[in-house]
Design a protein around this motif. Sequence first.
Motif, PDB file in Angstrom:
ATOM      1  N   LEU A 143      46.928  -3.925 -12.423  1.00  0.00           N
ATOM      2  CA  LEU A 143      48.091  -4.762 -12.188  1.00  0.00           C
ATOM      3  C   LEU A 143      49.152  -4.541 -13.268  1.00  0.00           C
ATOM      4  CD1 LEU A 143      49.466  -6.974 -10.538  1.00  0.00           C
ATOM      5  CD2 LEU A 143      48.237  -8.676 -11.918  1.00  0.00           C
ATOM      6  N   SER A 144      48.711  -4.265 -14.487  1.00  0.00           N
ATOM      7  CA  SER A 144      49.684  -4.027 -15.558  1.00  0.00           C
ATOM      8  C   SER A 144      50.496  -2.771 -15.304  1.00  0.00           C
ATOM      9  CB  SER A 144      48.973  -3.931 -16.912  1.00  0.00           C
ATOM     10  OG  SER A 144      48.043  -2.863 -16.929  1.00  0.00           O
ATOM     11  N   ASP A 145      49.886  -1.755 -14.678  1.00  0.00           N
ATOM     12  CA  ASP A 145      50.641  -0.550 -14.311  1.00  0.00           C
ATOM     13  C   ASP A 145      51.561  -0.824 -13.128  1.00  0.00           C
ATOM     14  OD1 ASP A 145      49.419   0.848 -16.329  1.00  0.00           O
ATOM     15  OD2 ASP A 145      47.988   1.897 -15.033  1.00  0.00           O
ATOM     16  N   LEU A 146      51.010  -1.519 -12.126  1.00  0.00           N
ATOM     17  CA  LEU A 146      51.800  -1.808 -10.926  1.00  0.00           C
ATOM     18  C   LEU A 146      52.984  -2.724 -11.227  1.00  0.00           C
ATOM     19  CD1 LEU A 146      48.951  -2.384  -8.303  1.00  0.00           C
ATOM     20  CD2 LEU A 146      50.583  -0.487  -8.332  1.00  0.00           C
ATOM     21  N   LEU A 177      56.332  -4.319 -22.228  1.00  0.00           N
ATOM     22  CA  LEU A 177      55.141  -3.487 -22.418  1.00  0.00           C
ATOM     23  C   LEU A 177      54.107  -4.208 -23.274  1.00  0.00           C
ATOM     24  CD1 LEU A 177      53.673  -0.751 -22.163  1.00  0.00           C
ATOM     25  CD2 LEU A 177      54.906  -0.017 -24.215  1.00  0.00           C
ATOM     26  N   GLY A 178      54.552  -4.794 -24.375  1.00  0.00           N
ATOM     27  CA  GLY A 178      53.625  -5.488 -25.249  1.00  0.00           C
ATOM     28  C   GLY A 178      52.964  -6.681 -24.584  1.00  0.00           C
ATOM     29  N   VAL A 179      53.764  -7.483 -23.887  1.00  0.00           N
ATOM     30  CA  VAL A 179      53.224  -8.689 -23.239  1.00  0.00           C
ATOM     31  C   VAL A 179      52.306  -8.326 -22.075  1.00  0.00           C
ATOM     32  CG1 VAL A 179      53.848 -10.747 -21.925  1.00  0.00           C
ATOM     33  CG2 VAL A 179      55.173 -10.118 -23.946  1.00  0.00           C
ATOM     34  N   VAL A 180      52.689  -7.330 -21.277  1.00  0.00           N
ATOM     35  CA  VAL A 180      51.898  -6.956 -20.099  1.00  0.00           C
ATOM     36  C   VAL A 180      50.584  -6.299 -20.490  1.00  0.00           C
ATOM     37  CG1 VAL A 180      51.828  -5.386 -18.111  1.00  0.00           C
ATOM     38  CG2 VAL A 180      53.860  -6.778 -18.523  1.00  0.00           C
ATOM     39  N   LYS A 181      50.614  -5.460 -21.521  1.00  0.00           N
ATOM     40  CA  LYS A 181      49.425  -4.709 -21.906  1.00  0.00           C
ATOM     41  C   LYS A 181      48.519  -5.447 -22.894  1.00  0.00           C
ATOM     42  CE  LYS A 181      49.481  -0.793 -19.645  1.00  0.00           C
ATOM     43  NZ  LYS A 181      48.349  -0.417 -18.776  1.00  0.00           N
ATOM     44  N   ALA A 182      49.001  -6.517 -23.479  1.00  0.00           N
ATOM     45  CA  ALA A 182      48.202  -7.244 -24.472  1.00  0.00           C
ATOM     46  C   ALA A 182      46.844  -7.706 -23.949  1.00  0.00           C
ATOM     47  CB  ALA A 182      49.000  -8.431 -25.012  1.00  0.00           C
ATOM     48  N   PRO A 183      46.731  -8.228 -22.709  1.00  0.00           N
ATOM     49  CA  PRO A 183      45.408  -8.619 -22.214  1.00  0.00           C
ATOM     50  C   PRO A 183      44.430  -7.449 -22.122  1.00  0.00           C
ATOM     51  CG  PRO A 183      47.128  -9.658 -20.916  1.00  0.00           C
ATOM     52  CD  PRO A 183      47.806  -8.645 -21.779  1.00  0.00           C
ATOM     53  N   SER A 235      45.932  -7.713 -31.142  1.00  0.00           N
ATOM     54  CA  SER A 235      45.922  -7.095 -32.463  1.00  0.00           C
ATOM     55  C   SER A 235      45.972  -5.571 -32.403  1.00  0.00           C
ATOM     56  CB  SER A 235      44.662  -7.527 -33.234  1.00  0.00           C
ATOM     57  OG  SER A 235      43.478  -7.148 -32.529  1.00  0.00           O
ATOM     58  N   ASP A 236      46.003  -5.014 -31.195  1.00  0.00           N
ATOM     59  CA  ASP A 236      46.049  -3.568 -31.042  1.00  0.00           C
ATOM     60  C   ASP A 236      47.360  -3.023 -31.613  1.00  0.00           C
ATOM     61  OD1 ASP A 236      44.630  -1.228 -29.256  1.00  0.00           O
ATOM     62  OD2 ASP A 236      46.809  -1.011 -29.261  1.00  0.00           O
ATOM     63  N   THR A 237      47.268  -1.852 -32.233  1.00  0.00           N
ATOM     64  CA  THR A 237      48.441  -1.234 -32.857  1.00  0.00           C
ATOM     65  C   THR A 237      49.557  -1.000 -31.852  1.00  0.00           C
ATOM     66  OG1 THR A 237      47.002  -0.134 -34.454  1.00  0.00           O
ATOM     67  CG2 THR A 237      49.261   0.711 -34.235  1.00  0.00           C
TER      68      THR A 237
END
Length: 351
Positions: free
Chosen positions: A58-61, A227-233, A238-240
């Motif tokens: 879903l984050s890609d879509l 990008l940061g908000v969508v991919k954070a989950p 804390s990911d770089t």
Amino acid sequence: MAPVKALKVQRGGGGTSNARPALILAVLAMASFLGQLDVWITNVGLPNIGQGLGSTSLSDLSWVLNGYAIVFAALLVPAGRLADRFGRKSGFLLGMGVFVAASLGAALAGDVWVLVFFRALQAVGAALLTPASLGLVLTGAPADKVERYVKIWFTAGSLSGVCGPIFGGLLVQISWRWLFLVNIPVGLLAIALAARLVANVKHEQDARVPDMLGGVLLIVMVGALALGVVKAPDWGWSDTRVITSLVVAVVGLLAFLLRSSRHQVPVVDLSLFRDRIFASANLAGMLQLASFAGLLLSTILWLQTHWHYSAIKPDAPVFPARSASRWLPLPVKPSSAGSGSRPVSSRRPAV
């Protein structure tokens, strides 16, 4: 509304703007509707798009939606200023041509990121045709009907939020590719009619070139934040990569504000926000649209993935909320310079 100053018109093609103003308005309003429709029409089609392209993320879509919305919003003002400088009719025809070509590319995409690319290209075309069409409405309307024509143009754009999921739900019953193919015949018709009927308004040759770098900074800033908000989950807060995206968003915002404060023709004129009515109306509109978009997408995805509704069925539960969101005015406290209170409606932009 202040009266619009009469402009000299250079007749071109075979038609005149004064002969059939209502038909010209219909064409331009249809174009406004079409450009803004693509912000909303793909919401109900995301699961079908994912199945068709073999993507379950879903984050890609979500970038099928984000790519269009971010580019469209960031380029709307610069593209409008470019149309004023180099010609509104030319800008409208170019924008619609790019939009139609990108719609074909999106319909033929075989990969999610190829689709995202063509969605961003669609947004470039929509950002150019939308303000150009409004400019053509202003210069083509009879002097005593300018306000009425502008209201009709804005209403057509507002209807896209109500109609988008309905049309999308119907079209994905055939194929998700029809979410984009439907733009082609409508867009080609608009090009043909506009080329024939719309007059060539002399462009403002003395107008300054808008701040295109500011538009790029805005795209980078909002894109990095998304990008940061969508991919954070998926990646972890804390990911770089997430931290880097958020830092880029902050730096991009600061650079955009600095650029806008110094450029003669900025994407956003920061001095406008000194007016309390303008600032509060824009804040209210932003919060309303953000909540509306979040409610619409999350509800549709929940109904489709958890309750196994078809693409057309989720529209029934969300239709009342969507209609109210698009049409109910938002009350905004007037400044001390004004008297009485008046609503600022979401149907009209603050600029």
